[in-house]
Design a protein around this motif. Structure first.
Motif, PDB file in Angstrom:
ATOM      1  N   MET A   1       0.845  -1.130  -0.057  1.00  0.00           N
ATOM      2  CA  MET A   1      -0.012  -0.159  -0.107  1.00  0.00           C
ATOM      3  C   MET A   1       1.031   1.238   0.018  1.00  0.00           C
ATOM      4  O   MET A   1       0.486   2.311  -0.580  1.00  0.00           O
ATOM      5  N   GLU A   2       2.179   1.307   0.666  1.00  0.00           N
ATOM      6  CA  GLU A   2       3.053   2.180   0.893  1.00  0.00           C
ATOM      7  C   GLU A   2       3.314   2.717  -0.806  1.00  0.00           C
ATOM      8  O   GLU A   2       3.326   3.754  -0.849  1.00  0.00           O
ATOM      9  N   GLU A   3       3.636   1.658  -1.434  1.00  0.00           N
ATOM     10  CA  GLU A   3       4.228   2.219  -2.850  1.00  0.00           C
ATOM     11  C   GLU A   3       2.940   2.819  -3.585  1.00  0.00           C
ATOM     12  O   GLU A   3       3.264   3.714  -4.262  1.00  0.00           O
ATOM     13  N   ALA A   4       1.871   2.225  -3.575  1.00  0.00           N
ATOM     14  CA  ALA A   4       0.725   2.784  -4.088  1.00  0.00           C
ATOM     15  C   ALA A   4       0.334   4.006  -3.771  1.00  0.00           C
ATOM     16  O   ALA A   4       0.161   5.194  -4.456  1.00  0.00           O
ATOM     17  N   ASN A   5       0.445   4.437  -2.408  1.00  0.00           N
ATOM     18  CA  ASN A   5       0.295   5.884  -1.886  1.00  0.00           C
ATOM     19  C   ASN A   5       1.455   6.696  -2.368  1.00  0.00           C
ATOM     20  O   ASN A   5       1.063   8.106  -2.604  1.00  0.00           O
ATOM     21  N   ARG A   6       2.670   6.265  -2.383  1.00  0.00           N
ATOM     22  CA  ARG A   6       3.639   7.283  -2.942  1.00  0.00           C
ATOM     23  C   ARG A   6       3.461   7.585  -4.326  1.00  0.00           C
ATOM     24  O   ARG A   6       3.428   8.668  -4.607  1.00  0.00           O
ATOM     25  N   HIS A   7       2.947   6.676  -5.196  1.00  0.00           N
ATOM     26  CA  HIS A   7       2.531   6.820  -6.609  1.00  0.00           C
ATOM     27  C   HIS A   7       1.484   8.159  -6.627  1.00  0.00           C
ATOM     28  O   HIS A   7       1.413   8.942  -7.436  1.00  0.00           O
ATOM     29  N   LYS A   8       0.583   7.812  -5.727  1.00  0.00           N
ATOM     30  CA  LYS A   8      -0.652   8.534  -5.720  1.00  0.00           C
ATOM     31  C   LYS A   8      -0.125  10.113  -5.289  1.00  0.00           C
ATOM     32  O   LYS A   8      -0.739  10.939  -5.834  1.00  0.00           O
ATOM     33  N   TRP A   9       0.719  10.230  -4.345  1.00  0.00           N
ATOM     34  CA  TRP A   9       1.040  11.495  -3.877  1.00  0.00           C
ATOM     35  C   TRP A   9       1.843  12.030  -4.854  1.00  0.00           C
ATOM     36  O   TRP A   9       1.555  13.234  -5.302  1.00  0.00           O
ATOM     37  N   ILE A  10       2.628  11.416  -5.721  1.00  0.00           N
ATOM     38  CA  ILE A  10       3.558  12.226  -6.745  1.00  0.00           C
ATOM     39  C   ILE A  10       2.847  12.574  -7.820  1.00  0.00           C
ATOM     40  O   ILE A  10       2.890  13.350  -8.243  1.00  0.00           O
ATOM     41  N   GLY A  20      -7.000  10.804  -5.859  1.00  0.00           N
ATOM     42  CA  GLY A  20      -7.732   9.671  -5.160  1.00  0.00           C
ATOM     43  C   GLY A  20      -7.426   8.476  -5.581  1.00  0.00           C
ATOM     44  O   GLY A  20      -6.378   7.789  -5.962  1.00  0.00           O
ATOM     45  N   GLU A  21      -8.587   7.499  -5.471  1.00  0.00           N
ATOM     46  CA  GLU A  21      -8.591   6.114  -5.581  1.00  0.00           C
ATOM     47  C   GLU A  21      -8.474   5.801  -7.089  1.00  0.00           C
ATOM     48  O   GLU A  21      -7.483   4.708  -7.480  1.00  0.00           O
ATOM     49  N   SER A  22      -8.603   6.370  -8.090  1.00  0.00           N
ATOM     50  CA  SER A  22      -8.247   6.291  -9.280  1.00  0.00           C
ATOM     51  C   SER A  22      -6.697   5.846  -9.624  1.00  0.00           C
ATOM     52  O   SER A  22      -6.378   5.210 -10.348  1.00  0.00           O
ATOM     53  N   CYS A  23      -5.898   6.869  -8.915  1.00  0.00           N
ATOM     54  CA  CYS A  23      -4.597   6.822  -9.008  1.00  0.00           C
ATOM     55  C   CYS A  23      -4.001   5.535  -8.320  1.00  0.00           C
ATOM     56  O   CYS A  23      -3.133   4.922  -8.931  1.00  0.00           O
ATOM     57  N   ILE A  24      -4.777   5.099  -7.154  1.00  0.00           N
ATOM     58  CA  ILE A  24      -4.115   3.940  -6.728  1.00  0.00           C
ATOM     59  C   ILE A  24      -4.498   2.679  -7.661  1.00  0.00           C
ATOM     60  O   ILE A  24      -3.831   1.693  -7.799  1.00  0.00           O
ATOM     61  N   ARG A  25      -5.693   2.843  -8.296  1.00  0.00           N
ATOM     62  CA  ARG A  25      -5.956   1.589  -9.397  1.00  0.00           C
ATOM     63  C   ARG A  25      -5.134   1.722 -10.530  1.00  0.00           C
ATOM     64  O   ARG A  25      -4.655   0.452 -10.758  1.00  0.00           O
ATOM     65  N   GLU A  26      -4.737   2.780 -10.796  1.00  0.00           N
ATOM     66  CA  GLU A  26      -3.821   2.976 -11.853  1.00  0.00           C
ATOM     67  C   GLU A  26      -2.406   2.287 -11.542  1.00  0.00           C
ATOM     68  O   GLU A  26      -1.757   1.434 -12.395  1.00  0.00           O
ATOM     69  N   LYS A  30      -0.889  -1.115 -13.355  1.00  0.00           N
ATOM     70  CA  LYS A  30       0.484  -0.869 -14.065  1.00  0.00           C
ATOM     71  C   LYS A  30       1.819  -1.699 -13.303  1.00  0.00           C
ATOM     72  O   LYS A  30       2.771  -2.048 -14.126  1.00  0.00           O
ATOM     73  N   HIS A  31       1.595  -1.709 -11.975  1.00  0.00           N
ATOM     74  CA  HIS A  31       2.899  -2.098 -11.292  1.00  0.00           C
ATOM     75  C   HIS A  31       2.639  -3.144 -10.137  1.00  0.00           C
ATOM     76  O   HIS A  31       3.842  -3.611  -9.643  1.00  0.00           O
ATOM     77  N   TRP A  32       1.549  -3.675  -9.964  1.00  0.00           N
ATOM     78  CA  TRP A  32       1.354  -4.471  -9.065  1.00  0.00           C
ATOM     79  C   TRP A  32       2.351  -5.951  -9.203  1.00  0.00           C
ATOM     80  O   TRP A  32       3.095  -6.310  -8.411  1.00  0.00           O
ATOM     81  N   GLN A  33       2.139  -6.382 -10.603  1.00  0.00           N
ATOM     82  CA  GLN A  33       2.771  -7.765 -10.750  1.00  0.00           C
ATOM     83  C   GLN A  33       4.229  -7.845 -10.535  1.00  0.00           C
ATOM     84  O   GLN A  33       4.946  -8.496 -10.123  1.00  0.00           O
ATOM     85  N   GLY A  34       4.786  -6.399 -11.347  1.00  0.00           N
ATOM     86  CA  GLY A  34       5.984  -6.176 -11.202  1.00  0.00           C
ATOM     87  C   GLY A  34       6.844  -6.019  -9.772  1.00  0.00           C
ATOM     88  O   GLY A  34       7.800  -6.378  -9.275  1.00  0.00           O
ATOM     89  N   ARG A 115       0.920 -15.930  -7.391  1.00  0.00           N
ATOM     90  CA  ARG A 115       0.105 -15.051  -8.091  1.00  0.00           C
ATOM     91  C   ARG A 115      -1.036 -14.685  -7.038  1.00  0.00           C
ATOM     92  O   ARG A 115      -2.194 -14.840  -7.140  1.00  0.00           O
ATOM     93  N   LEU A 116      -0.561 -13.729  -6.427  1.00  0.00           N
ATOM     94  CA  LEU A 116      -1.277 -13.085  -5.378  1.00  0.00           C
ATOM     95  C   LEU A 116      -2.009 -11.759  -5.796  1.00  0.00           C
ATOM     96  O   LEU A 116      -1.358 -11.030  -6.613  1.00  0.00           O
ATOM     97  N   ARG A 117      -3.165 -11.711  -5.361  1.00  0.00           N
ATOM     98  CA  ARG A 117      -3.966 -10.459  -5.776  1.00  0.00           C
ATOM     99  C   ARG A 117      -3.759  -9.446  -4.773  1.00  0.00           C
ATOM    100  O   ARG A 117      -3.645  -9.585  -3.605  1.00  0.00           O
ATOM    101  N   HIS A 118      -3.853  -8.160  -5.452  1.00  0.00           N
ATOM    102  CA  HIS A 118      -3.662  -6.966  -4.501  1.00  0.00           C
ATOM    103  C   HIS A 118      -4.656  -6.942  -3.426  1.00  0.00           C
ATOM    104  O   HIS A 118      -5.657  -7.256  -3.803  1.00  0.00           O
TER     105      HIS A 118
END
Length: 124
Positions: A1-10, A20-26, A30-34, A115-118
């Motif tokens: 969650m920390e990485e997603a929030n960092r992305h949202k903040w930037i 907001g939440e749309s940025c977390i979904r983005e 884009k990045h969860w599997q990596g 293969r973990l889901r977020h």
């Protein structure tokens, strides 16, 4: 969650308002599997223990495959880049790698088991 929030903040800073939440979904799209693959490799190498991953896999690469380290590194590079088992097998066949060793490594790594889901709270 920390990485997603960092992305949202930037990204929100760039836009000048909270995305907001749309940025977390983005970020997830884009990045969860990596992100997961990179953490998995750290776990296998024994660099960082991740409770979400199999305890028995921690440090696996320190215990196994000493006889084929260059091959292992080439396979890990491909997996970390998002390749799947089939891609690695085709690469091995195309480049004349020892297929028995490749299959032994892939079986031990068992990438399909991670293969973990977020688990971010998002509404779909």
């Amino acid at each position: 969650m920390e990485e997603a929030n960092r992305h949202k903040w930037i990204e929100s800073q760039k836009a000048g308002y909270d995305l907001g939440e749309s940025c977390i979904r983005e970020w997830v799209a884009k990045h969860w599997q990596g992100y997961l693959r990179a953490r998995w490799v750290e776990h296998l190498q024994g660099k960082c223990f991740w409770v979400e991953l199999d305890r028995g896999d921690f440090g696996l690469l320190q215990r196994e495959f000493h006889d084929c380290k260059p091959l292992l590194d080439a396979i890990l590079d491909q997996l970390a880049a998002g390749k799947e088992n089939l891609h690695v097998i085709l690469w091995a066949m195309d480049t004349g790698q020892p297929i028995e060793q490749v299959l032994r490594i892939l079986e031990a790594l068992d990438i399909n088991s991670i293969r973990l889901r977020h688990q971010f709270e998002t509404r779909e």
